[in-house]
Motif scaffolding. Structure first.
Motif, PDB file in Angstrom:
ATOM      1  N   GLU A  17       0.469  -1.186   0.166  1.00 63.83           N
ATOM      2  CA  GLU A  17      -0.592   0.353   0.017  1.00 63.83           C
ATOM      3  C   GLU A  17       0.776   1.120   0.170  1.00 63.83           C
ATOM      4  O   GLU A  17       0.660   2.503  -1.057  1.00 63.83           O
ATOM      5  CB  GLU A  17      -1.072   0.070   1.468  1.00 63.83           C
ATOM      6  N   VAL A  18       1.678   0.897   0.991  1.00 67.53           N
ATOM      7  CA  VAL A  18       2.781   2.314   0.996  1.00 67.53           C
ATOM      8  C   VAL A  18       3.636   1.956  -0.840  1.00 67.53           C
ATOM      9  O   VAL A  18       3.528   3.537  -0.695  1.00 67.53           O
ATOM     10  CB  VAL A  18       3.761   1.742   2.261  1.00 67.53           C
ATOM     11  N   GLU A  19       3.783   1.800  -0.800  1.00 71.57           N
ATOM     12  CA  GLU A  19       4.538   1.427  -1.997  1.00 71.57           C
ATOM     13  C   GLU A  19       3.439   2.490  -3.231  1.00 71.57           C
ATOM     14  O   GLU A  19       4.114   3.336  -4.145  1.00 71.57           O
ATOM     15  CB  GLU A  19       5.354  -0.183  -2.581  1.00 71.57           C
ATOM     16  N   GLU A  20       2.427   2.081  -2.994  1.00 73.17           N
ATOM     17  CA  GLU A  20       1.580   2.286  -4.389  1.00 73.17           C
ATOM     18  C   GLU A  20       1.243   4.194  -4.061  1.00 73.17           C
ATOM     19  O   GLU A  20       0.967   4.779  -4.676  1.00 73.17           O
ATOM     20  CB  GLU A  20       0.370   1.383  -4.350  1.00 73.17           C
ATOM     21  N   LEU A  21       1.152   4.517  -2.975  1.00 73.96           N
ATOM     22  CA  LEU A  21       0.656   5.998  -2.823  1.00 73.96           C
ATOM     23  C   LEU A  21       1.854   6.293  -2.576  1.00 73.96           C
ATOM     24  O   LEU A  21       1.528   7.959  -3.813  1.00 73.96           O
ATOM     25  CB  LEU A  21       0.727   5.672  -1.054  1.00 73.96           C
ATOM     26  N   VAL A  22       3.187   5.968  -2.744  1.00 72.95           N
ATOM     27  CA  VAL A  22       4.169   6.204  -3.324  1.00 72.95           C
ATOM     28  C   VAL A  22       4.174   7.029  -5.063  1.00 72.95           C
ATOM     29  O   VAL A  22       4.389   7.898  -5.083  1.00 72.95           O
ATOM     30  CB  VAL A  22       5.683   5.904  -2.791  1.00 72.95           C
ATOM     31  N   ASP A  23       3.422   6.117  -5.742  1.00 72.94           N
ATOM     32  CA  ASP A  23       3.681   6.168  -6.632  1.00 72.94           C
ATOM     33  C   ASP A  23       2.174   6.846  -6.975  1.00 72.94           C
ATOM     34  O   ASP A  23       2.767   8.455  -8.428  1.00 72.94           O
ATOM     35  CB  ASP A  23       3.135   4.779  -7.850  1.00 72.94           C
ATOM     36  N   ILE A  24       1.158   6.866  -6.538  1.00 74.06           N
ATOM     37  CA  ILE A  24       0.105   8.286  -5.881  1.00 74.06           C
ATOM     38  C   ILE A  24       0.344   9.181  -6.801  1.00 74.06           C
ATOM     39  O   ILE A  24       0.770  10.805  -6.736  1.00 74.06           O
ATOM     40  CB  ILE A  24      -0.672   8.111  -5.838  1.00 74.06           C
ATOM     41  N   LEU A  25       1.179   9.422  -5.629  1.00 69.49           N
ATOM     42  CA  LEU A  25       2.129  10.761  -4.913  1.00 69.49           C
ATOM     43  C   LEU A  25       3.584  11.338  -5.641  1.00 69.49           C
ATOM     44  O   LEU A  25       3.468  12.337  -6.124  1.00 69.49           O
ATOM     45  CB  LEU A  25       2.876  10.846  -3.432  1.00 69.49           C
ATOM     46  N   GLU A  26       3.863  10.126  -6.644  1.00 71.99           N
ATOM     47  CA  GLU A  26       5.171  11.323  -7.408  1.00 71.99           C
ATOM     48  C   GLU A  26       3.757  11.517  -8.800  1.00 71.99           C
ATOM     49  O   GLU A  26       4.417  12.828  -9.709  1.00 71.99           O
ATOM     50  CB  GLU A  26       5.543   9.406  -8.175  1.00 71.99           C
ATOM     51  N   LEU A  27       2.847  10.734  -8.928  1.00 73.77           N
ATOM     52  CA  LEU A  27       2.119  11.424 -10.302  1.00 73.77           C
ATOM     53  C   LEU A  27       1.382  12.519  -9.414  1.00 73.77           C
ATOM     54  O   LEU A  27       0.987  14.184 -10.376  1.00 73.77           O
ATOM     55  CB  LEU A  27       0.807  10.192 -10.385  1.00 73.77           C
ATOM     56  N   ILE A  28       1.179  13.074  -8.157  1.00 74.13           N
ATOM     57  CA  ILE A  28       0.547  14.223  -7.487  1.00 74.13           C
ATOM     58  C   ILE A  28       1.147  15.188  -8.167  1.00 74.13           C
ATOM     59  O   ILE A  28       1.404  16.153  -8.920  1.00 74.13           O
ATOM     60  CB  ILE A  28       0.077  13.969  -6.478  1.00 74.13           C
ATOM     61  N   HIS A  29       2.952  15.454  -7.836  1.00 75.15           N
ATOM     62  CA  HIS A  29       3.467  15.996  -7.748  1.00 75.15           C
ATOM     63  C   HIS A  29       3.937  16.531  -9.214  1.00 75.15           C
ATOM     64  O   HIS A  29       4.054  17.598  -9.811  1.00 75.15           O
ATOM     65  CB  HIS A  29       4.887  15.462  -6.696  1.00 75.15           C
ATOM     66  N   THR A  30       4.429  15.427 -10.565  1.00 72.55           N
ATOM     67  CA  THR A  30       4.174  15.451 -11.366  1.00 72.55           C
ATOM     68  C   THR A  30       2.784  16.705 -12.390  1.00 72.55           C
ATOM     69  O   THR A  30       3.674  17.258 -12.910  1.00 72.55           O
ATOM     70  CB  THR A  30       4.415  14.183 -12.103  1.00 72.55           C
ATOM     71  N   THR A  31       2.160  16.329 -11.968  1.00 69.25           N
ATOM     72  CA  THR A  31       0.810  16.963 -12.013  1.00 69.25           C
ATOM     73  C   THR A  31       0.919  18.290 -11.812  1.00 69.25           C
ATOM     74  O   THR A  31       0.311  19.300 -13.130  1.00 69.25           O
ATOM     75  CB  THR A  31      -0.533  16.333 -12.089  1.00 69.25           C
ATOM     76  N   ILE A  32       1.151  18.322 -10.697  1.00 67.11           N
ATOM     77  CA  ILE A  32       0.495  19.988  -9.949  1.00 67.11           C
ATOM     78  C   ILE A  32       1.484  20.648 -10.740  1.00 67.11           C
ATOM     79  O   ILE A  32       1.927  22.149 -11.474  1.00 67.11           O
ATOM     80  CB  ILE A  32       0.672  20.080  -8.821  1.00 67.11           C
ATOM     81  N   SER A  33       3.427  20.351 -10.937  1.00 69.43           N
ATOM     82  CA  SER A  33       4.229  21.248 -11.683  1.00 69.43           C
ATOM     83  C   SER A  33       3.128  20.996 -13.069  1.00 69.43           C
ATOM     84  O   SER A  33       3.857  22.451 -12.998  1.00 69.43           O
ATOM     85  CB  SER A  33       5.339  20.120 -11.671  1.00 69.43           C
ATOM     86  N   ALA A  34       3.128  19.985 -14.025  1.00 64.70           N
ATOM     87  CA  ALA A  34       2.249  20.760 -15.110  1.00 64.70           C
ATOM     88  C   ALA A  34       1.723  21.626 -14.686  1.00 64.70           C
ATOM     89  O   ALA A  34       1.862  22.152 -16.009  1.00 64.70           O
ATOM     90  CB  ALA A  34       2.309  19.144 -15.863  1.00 64.70           C
ATOM     91  N   LEU A  35       1.442  21.903 -13.605  1.00 65.33           N
ATOM     92  CA  LEU A  35      -0.059  22.980 -13.950  1.00 65.33           C
ATOM     93  C   LEU A  35      -0.022  24.112 -13.390  1.00 65.33           C
ATOM     94  O   LEU A  35      -0.567  24.972 -13.154  1.00 65.33           O
ATOM     95  CB  LEU A  35      -1.212  22.609 -12.719  1.00 65.33           C
TER      96      LEU A  35
END
Length: 61
Positions: A17-35
């Motif tokens: 679960e933690v590993e998947e949350l890390v992936d989700i957090l990485e997606l969030i960081h990438t998305t907000i950066s693009a925005l």
């Protein structure tokens, strides 16, 4: 994002679960950066929404 959420939902251990949350957090960081939004701005929006609508207190899906 959906794939990572699905993988989180299917995880069978806390470690998974933690590993998947890390992936989700990485997606969030990438998305907000693009925005053009900083993490601090995102947190400010989150806190404002929390004050207006309340926090998610029943856990997670």
């Amino acid at each position: 994002m959906r794939e990572e959420a699905r993988e989180f939902h299917e995880a069978t251990t806390v470690q998974d679960e933690v590993e998947e949350l890390v992936d989700i957090l990485e997606l969030i960081h990438t998305t907000i950066s693009a925005l053009g939004v900083s993490y601090e701005e995102l947190e400010a929006f989150r806190n404002q929404k929390k004050m207006e609508r309340g926090a998610l207190t029943r856990g997670f899906i």
